[in-house]
Design a protein around this motif. Structure first.
Motif, PDB file in Angstrom:
ATOM      1  N   SER A 174      -0.952  -4.552  -6.422  1.00 23.09           N
ATOM      2  CA  SER A 174      -2.147  -4.669  -5.587  1.00 23.09           C
ATOM      3  C   SER A 174      -1.777  -4.448  -4.129  1.00 23.09           C
ATOM      4  CB  SER A 174      -2.785  -6.055  -5.760  1.00 23.09           C
ATOM      5  OG  SER A 174      -1.905  -7.069  -5.331  1.00 23.09           O
ATOM      6  N   GLN A 175      -2.753  -3.949  -3.391  1.00 30.00           N
ATOM      7  CA  GLN A 175      -2.625  -3.749  -1.952  1.00 30.00           C
ATOM      8  C   GLN A 175      -3.913  -4.207  -1.296  1.00 30.00           C
ATOM      9  OE1 GLN A 175      -0.100  -2.866  -0.032  1.00 30.00           O
ATOM     10  NE2 GLN A 175       1.303  -2.617  -1.782  1.00 30.00           N
ATOM     11  N   VAL A 207      -6.168  -2.268  -6.869  1.00 31.24           N
ATOM     12  CA  VAL A 207      -5.326  -2.831  -7.927  1.00 31.24           C
ATOM     13  C   VAL A 207      -5.067  -1.751  -8.965  1.00 31.24           C
ATOM     14  CG1 VAL A 207      -5.077  -4.630  -9.681  1.00 31.24           C
ATOM     15  CG2 VAL A 207      -6.292  -5.127  -7.546  1.00 31.24           C
ATOM     16  N   VAL A 208      -3.803  -1.613  -9.348  1.00 38.17           N
ATOM     17  CA  VAL A 208      -3.392  -0.677 -10.397  1.00 38.17           C
ATOM     18  C   VAL A 208      -2.752  -1.492 -11.508  1.00 38.17           C
ATOM     19  CG1 VAL A 208      -2.005   1.330 -10.996  1.00 38.17           C
ATOM     20  CG2 VAL A 208      -3.045   1.168  -8.731  1.00 38.17           C
ATOM     21  N   ASP A 264     -17.119  -6.118   1.468  1.00 34.46           N
ATOM     22  CA  ASP A 264     -15.825  -6.063   0.782  1.00 34.46           C
ATOM     23  C   ASP A 264     -15.893  -5.092  -0.389  1.00 34.46           C
ATOM     24  OD1 ASP A 264     -15.154  -7.961   2.578  1.00 34.46           O
ATOM     25  OD2 ASP A 264     -15.159  -9.642   1.171  1.00 34.46           O
ATOM     26  N   SER A 265     -14.748  -4.518  -0.702  1.00 33.14           N
ATOM     27  CA  SER A 265     -14.668  -3.553  -1.802  1.00 33.14           C
ATOM     28  C   SER A 265     -13.443  -3.848  -2.645  1.00 33.14           C
ATOM     29  CB  SER A 265     -14.597  -2.116  -1.268  1.00 33.14           C
ATOM     30  OG  SER A 265     -13.431  -1.928  -0.492  1.00 33.14           O
ATOM     31  N   VAL A 266     -13.593  -3.629  -3.970  1.00 34.60           N
ATOM     32  CA  VAL A 266     -12.510  -3.836  -4.934  1.00 34.60           C
ATOM     33  C   VAL A 266     -12.467  -2.625  -5.852  1.00 34.60           C
ATOM     34  CG1 VAL A 266     -11.607  -5.266  -6.792  1.00 34.60           C
ATOM     35  CG2 VAL A 266     -12.719  -6.343  -4.842  1.00 34.60           C
ATOM     36  N   ASN A 267     -11.280  -2.065  -6.014  1.00 31.84           N
ATOM     37  CA  ASN A 267     -11.104  -0.907  -6.880  1.00 31.84           C
ATOM     38  C   ASN A 267      -9.953  -1.204  -7.836  1.00 31.84           C
ATOM     39  OD1 ASN A 267     -11.118   1.569  -8.074  1.00 31.84           O
ATOM     40  ND2 ASN A 267     -10.354   2.696  -6.295  1.00 31.84           N
ATOM     41  N   VAL A 268     -10.267  -1.240  -9.139  1.00 26.90           N
ATOM     42  CA  VAL A 268      -9.275  -1.529 -10.175  1.00 26.90           C
ATOM     43  C   VAL A 268      -9.086  -0.267 -11.000  1.00 26.90           C
ATOM     44  CG1 VAL A 268      -8.671  -2.960 -12.145  1.00 26.90           C
ATOM     45  CG2 VAL A 268      -9.929  -3.952 -10.227  1.00 26.90           C
TER      46      VAL A 268
END
Length: 595
Positions: free
Chosen positions: A297-298, A414-415, A457-461
């Protein structure tokens, strides 16, 4: 022929005969030279008894060899334990350097000068003690002066000179404080303090210029530059931080660099701390699900460091006057009455003071006749009444001060690695995660980071297979680490000392020990009497068959004492027949010894 007495053969005679033995098989001049040398050596030994004792004692070479070995080993050990010299002072003037060297010599402190004399070196364990001792003597004397400049003020000094001395002392104290920073070699501070003025508009703020001389290879980061600026501004009254300019030895302006970036070191550290803490929480919640290293994660944080202060004043509508507090109330009443005073032509008679006012006792008549009669008797009246009431106004005053460091936006990426599955045969396959599981992961990440949709806010998985060809930083071999290199150098010193000691032992001590303590000879080879020095020819002589036979008998241990004596006697006769001068020399030595 009589048998010679063995007791008459002195040690000097034995030496002469032994020295003459090689000459028996050599040239004709050989015996004479050997005999002369033996006679001379015997005379020298008689004149110097100590030398004779030294030569006859086989342990003296052993003692000398052991002494040399101890001296060499001790010297090598002392050489390996030479003190590590460190810099005491550097960049000194010639006067200060000479004074410090004289003080070191007087204090019996070892020192060395570096190449070019730019620095004075002393043993590492004496650096701090020597600095304190020299500081008590006022060395080095060069450098800036501080408030000690104010100690010896002259009587009657002018105010201008006193102000200049105070400014110099303040500059010196700031220079000393800045110079105590590890990266700063020296510093210069220039203060511009204007004269105070009673007029506010004419008031000027002081300014400061700081020049820092850094050590080679050292730099000041933004935090240190800001710290120096705040320290100087805090040391001078009414000086703002923006009026402090810092320059390095290369002429680079350091204060503009820290201001141009927009964020100082503390703000950047705060941003990194927020990102690190958020990333740590996400990794901590995903590690038990996918294993360590299978989820990366970053976090990117947008922090608002602007400071906002706002004051608002609002007025509400007026309410019921009965329920409203009265702020102020004012009433005024005016009455004018004309009485039956003097009248007529203006003059002394008509100029009379007004009559005192009096309230009527009876009310006026209500009928027309009575009113007319009353009006005829009384004068007309004028009355006026004013009332002013002020009520409190509904007002609200609000003061807003927004704290700095608020989070404006968080972006998280997140990867997640493919899921590892093992079948019944033990085959391992990597399969992507299901959509519902990815949705659960995304929700977990949102909860861990404190997701706020209003903030944006943004979240990318993302689910993808990790590459196995990771770049691995090669590790330094253990034998190339600085600690192992230092240990190797130290071990090499002691190994070298051991090799030298072994070399000296096998080349000097052991041969001397063999000569001092020879191994015991077999009983058959032991010398029968003092004539053993005359026994047998040298290695270069030709042996007869009888001599070979006697040698064999001696080795077998069957030769009797009589046979040895006869053999020695035959050898002495043979020597006398070959060269009579040898026998004459021996007899001469016997005679001289008896005297």
């Amino acid at each position: 022929m009589e048998t010679p007495n063995n007791s008459l053969i002195t040690p000097d005679a034995r030496m002469g005969l032994a020295g003459a033995q090689p000459g028996a098989a050599g040239t004709a001049a050989g015996p004479s030279l050997a005999g002369g040398a033996g006679a001379d050596f015997g005379g020298f030994a008689q004149r110097v008894p100590m030398f004779n004792q030294f030569r006859s004692n086989p342990r003296v070479p052993l003692i000398v060899a052991v002494a040399i070995l101890v001296m060499v080993v001790a010297g090598l050990v002392m050489w390996s334990r030479q003190p590590d010299y460190r810099v005491l002072f550097s960049n000194l003037s010639d006067r200060d350097g000479g004074a410090i060297v004289a003080a070191l010599q007087q204090g019996n402190i070892s020192y060395k000068l570096s190449d070019g004399g730019g620095a004075i070196l002393v043993p590492a364990e004496q650096v701090h003690e020597t600095r304190l001792r020299l500081a008590s003597q006022g060395l080095p004397k060069s450098g800036s002066v501080g408030f000690e400049l104010m100690d010896n003020q002259k009587f009657g000094i002018s105010q201008f000179a006193e102000q200049i001395n105070y400014q110099r002392a303040l500059e010196g104290e700031l220079e000393r404080t800045i110079g105590s920073i590890s990266s700063v070699k020296s510093a210069r501070v220039h203060l511009a303090i204007p004269k105070p003025s009673v007029f506010v508009r004419d008031k000027e703020l002081p300014t400061a210029s700081v020049m820092v001389n850094l050590y080679p290879g050292r730099v000041l980061d933004e935090g240190q530059v800001v710290a120096i600026a705040h320290m100087v501004a805090s040391g001078v009254a009414d000086m703002p931080v923006k009026n402090v300019n810092i320059v390095d030895q290369d002429g680079n302006l350091l204060t503009t660099q820290s201001a141009a970036n927009g964020l100082d070191a503390s703000q950047l550290k705060y941003v990194q701390q927020i990102e690190h803490n958020t990333q740590k929480r996400i990794d901590a919640i995903l590690a038990p699900l996918f294993g360590a290293g299978n989820a990366r994660s970053q976090v990117s944080a947008d922090i608002d460091f602007s400071k906002l202060e706002q004051t608002a004043e609002s007025y509400g509508p007026n309410g019921n006057p009965q329920n409203t507090a009265i702020r102020s109330q004012q009433s005024s009443e005016s009455t004018e009455t004309t009485g039956s005073g003097a009248s007529g032509v203006p003059g002394a008679l008509s100029n009379q003071p007004p009559q005192p006012a009096s309230a009527p006792v009876t009310a006026p008549a209500s009928d027309a006749t009575g009113a007319a009669a009353a009006s005829a008797k009384t004068t007309p009246q004028n009355q006026r009444r004013d009332t002013t009431t002020n009520y409190e106004v509904d007002r609200t005053v609000r003061h807003y001060e927004q704290a700095t460091g608020g989070i404006k936006r968080l972006s998280v990426a997140v990867v997640v690695n493919y899921e590892k599955k093992v079948d019944a045969k033990g085959n391992v396959t990597m399969t992507p995660l299901a959509a519902d599981k990815l949705a659960q992961v995304q929700q977990l990440v949102k909860d861990a980071m404190g997701f706020d949709e209003k903030r944006g806010d943004s979240v990318n998985v993302m689910n993808s297979a990790f590459s196995s060809d990771l770049i691995v930083t090669p590790e330094v071999p253990w034998w190339r680490t600085p600690q192992m290199i230092a240990w190797g150098i130290q071990a090499a010193k002691y190994v070298g000392i051991g090799i030298v000691a072994l070399f000296l032992y096998f080349s000097m001590v052991k041969p001397a020990m063999r000569r001092a303590f020879p191994p015991p000879e077999p009983a058959a080879l032991a010398a029968p009497d003092e004539l053993s020095l005359l026994d047998g020819p040298s290695a270069g002589d030709e042996k007869t068959d009888d001599e070979d036979k006697d040698a064999e008998v001696s080795l077998l241990g069957h030769e009797s004492k009589k046979a040895k004596f006869d053999r020695n006697l035959d050898y002495a006769r043979m020597v006398a027949r070959q060269d009579a001068r040898i026998v004459a020399t021996v007899v001469k030595n016997w005679v001289s010894d008896e005297r």
